[in-house]
Design an enzyme around this catalytic site. Sequence first.
Site, PDB file in Angstrom:
ATOM      1  N   GLY A  52       0.834  -1.194   0.000  1.00  0.00           N
ATOM      2  CA  GLY A  52       0.000   0.000   0.000  1.00  0.00           C
ATOM      3  C   GLY A  52       0.865   1.239   0.000  1.00  0.00           C
ATOM      4  O   GLY A  52       2.047   1.179   0.329  1.00  0.00           O
ATOM      5  N   CYS A  79       5.318  -6.009   1.743  1.00  0.00           N
ATOM      6  CA  CYS A  79       5.719  -4.605   1.697  1.00  0.00           C
ATOM      7  C   CYS A  79       5.033  -3.817   2.817  1.00  0.00           C
ATOM      8  O   CYS A  79       5.333  -4.031   3.971  1.00  0.00           O
ATOM      9  CB  CYS A  79       5.439  -4.027   0.311  1.00  0.00           C
ATOM     10  N   TYR A  80       4.084  -2.941   2.494  1.00  0.00           N
ATOM     11  CA  TYR A  80       3.357  -2.245   3.562  1.00  0.00           C
ATOM     12  C   TYR A  80       2.765  -3.258   4.534  1.00  0.00           C
ATOM     13  O   TYR A  80       2.732  -3.039   5.748  1.00  0.00           O
ATOM     14  CB  TYR A  80       2.240  -1.384   2.956  1.00  0.00           C
ATOM     15  N   HIS A 172       7.874  -7.449  -3.550  1.00  0.00           N
ATOM     16  CA  HIS A 172       6.593  -7.839  -4.156  1.00  0.00           C
ATOM     17  C   HIS A 172       6.761  -9.152  -4.929  1.00  0.00           C
ATOM     18  O   HIS A 172       7.173  -9.133  -6.082  1.00  0.00           O
ATOM     19  CB  HIS A 172       6.098  -6.741  -5.103  1.00  0.00           C
ATOM     20  N   GLU A 174       4.493 -10.862  -6.275  1.00  0.00           N
ATOM     21  CA  GLU A 174       3.438 -11.053  -7.274  1.00  0.00           C
ATOM     22  C   GLU A 174       3.790 -10.489  -8.647  1.00  0.00           C
ATOM     23  O   GLU A 174       3.117 -10.787  -9.621  1.00  0.00           O
ATOM     24  CB  GLU A 174       2.110 -10.449  -6.784  1.00  0.00           C
ATOM     25  N   GLY A 226     -22.656  -8.578 -27.169  1.00  0.00           N
ATOM     26  CA  GLY A 226     -22.136  -9.539 -28.132  1.00  0.00           C
ATOM     27  C   GLY A 226     -20.710  -9.917 -27.803  1.00  0.00           C
ATOM     28  O   GLY A 226     -20.165 -10.855 -28.369  1.00  0.00           O
ATOM     29  N   ASP A 229     -17.577 -10.951 -22.350  1.00  0.00           N
ATOM     30  CA  ASP A 229     -17.879 -10.713 -20.935  1.00  0.00           C
ATOM     31  C   ASP A 229     -19.378 -10.658 -20.668  1.00  0.00           C
ATOM     32  O   ASP A 229     -19.887 -11.350 -19.783  1.00  0.00           O
ATOM     33  CB  ASP A 229     -17.218  -9.414 -20.456  1.00  0.00           C
ATOM     34  N   LYS A 371      -9.733 -11.851 -17.569  1.00  0.00           N
ATOM     35  CA  LYS A 371     -10.277 -12.209 -18.876  1.00  0.00           C
ATOM     36  C   LYS A 371     -10.176 -13.705 -19.193  1.00  0.00           C
ATOM     37  O   LYS A 371     -11.137 -14.330 -19.629  1.00  0.00           O
ATOM     38  CB  LYS A 371      -9.529 -11.413 -19.950  1.00  0.00           C
TER      39      LYS A 371
END
Length: 515
Positions: A52, A79-80, A172, A174, A226, A229, A371
Amino acid sequence: RLLIIDFGSQVTQLIARRLRELNVYCEIHPYQRVTDAFLQEMAPRAIIFSGGPDSVMREGSPRPPQAAYDLGVPILGICYGQQVMMQDLGGRVEAGEHATAEFGRAYVTATGVESDLLTGWFDDGTREQVWMSHGDHVSEIAPGFEVLGTSPGAPFAITADRARRFYAVQFHPEVHHTPNGARLYENFVRLAGFTGDWTMGAYREEAIAKIRAQVGDRRVICGLSGGVDSSVAAVLIHEAIGDQLTCVFVDHGLLRQNEAEEVVTMFRDHYNIPLIHADESDLFLGELYGVSDPETKRKIIGRLFIDVFQKHANAIEGAEFLAQGTLYPDVIESVSFSGGPSVTIKSHHNVGGLPEKMGLRLVEPLRELFKDEVRALGRKLGLPQSFIGRHPFPGPGLAIRCPGEITREKLAILRRADAVFIDQIRRHGLYDEIWQAFVAILPVRTVGVMGDGRTYDFACALRAVTSVDGMTADYYPFSHDFLGETATRIINEVKGINRVTYDITSKPPGTIEWE
Ligand code: XMP
């Protein structure tokens, strides 16, 4: 399930992404929402504190509730999240100074303390590359913690209280710049007891139960574009509540060849979903007549879309909910640091503002998904692969592929050329390698010669790009044979075009669309 407490990092969603890749179900919740009662109710099996932007040194900075530490479940602070954990548990954090702030690549080496968290790390005694991004840093670890890894700028890069299973890292794991970061997450979820059995099938069942609980016996309207999603959202909701769902498909006359028919056939005939096909092409094309400024085009289309949708939705009696195919990346949950528990959410641009205007509540069953996860869910729901794998198509449709004034003549030419280009790509087996491909018709006529005659027709540009997320893109390196064959086919098969160009601009500096 696993709880990610969001302290406002830009990359929190990447943590969720890494966990789902490990088939672990997780939910991200902003720290303000995570109260003692919330934790009781959710009963997570493990918790991750995100990074953060705030400083734990600041009075009133974001905190997890004490109950998080008392649950007896493993916690990983990032981290934070590390700094907050250390401070809460009796360690010390020091404010960032230039000398200690660290942004960018760093190398962590093992201290020799063993931990399940480090399986697959430091295996051959080597250092691991990590991504640091911190101003403040931990200057004294909390009682019970040991140091597992250290870097020149972060002596407490990896820390652990092995008895309580609390882990905290300064970097981090990730992000891509921590190449072995996924391994840390894998180790963490394994030691927390996750077996990695969460699948899209499980998601589907959970989502259906949630939709039923939220909607009860009331009615839902879904705007169908269409695209993948909104289609997946519609089919999922239909599975949950059947004919309490009505779809509204706004046809603005700016769709591709056969697109409207395909959507209507699939939803109405194949899925039996009640569908209103609002053919409003005269209205849209009328209002767009003579308009060539790109932003004005977008504004007109956006405004009409809302009007038309509202008109048709109002005709559906008793609807109380609006369903949207909002995905995780569309959701910006900005955590407010100026105090107050407010959470600002950016709604999907295509129907932005509609729910408030119409007094409808939102149903967004894909809010937690990326997605490719939506595509996986769509496959589970039986949507055909040819549909699920479709390239993205922008809300304003062909309007932004027709620079300058939009006319029915130009749209008709554009549709035919686009269909030939896509057919070429499919025939050569390239469709799935390409993020997005289309033709733009240019607002210029050029001279050509066909047979013995002179022609004076439109030029067009082919566009095909590879991309991971649409934010950056590279042009696709077609062979010259492919390009030559495609140009020949378009000129032979599409009356009105006598010149074909290939757009080799990357993004940035270009955008994917021409407008
Ligand atoms: P650009 O042209 O900005 O496009 O590089 C990036 C991606 O976004 C799509 N796009 C849109 N999608 N409404 C949409 O739903 C829009 O107004 C819009 N504008 C661009 C574009 O097709 C590409 O995938």
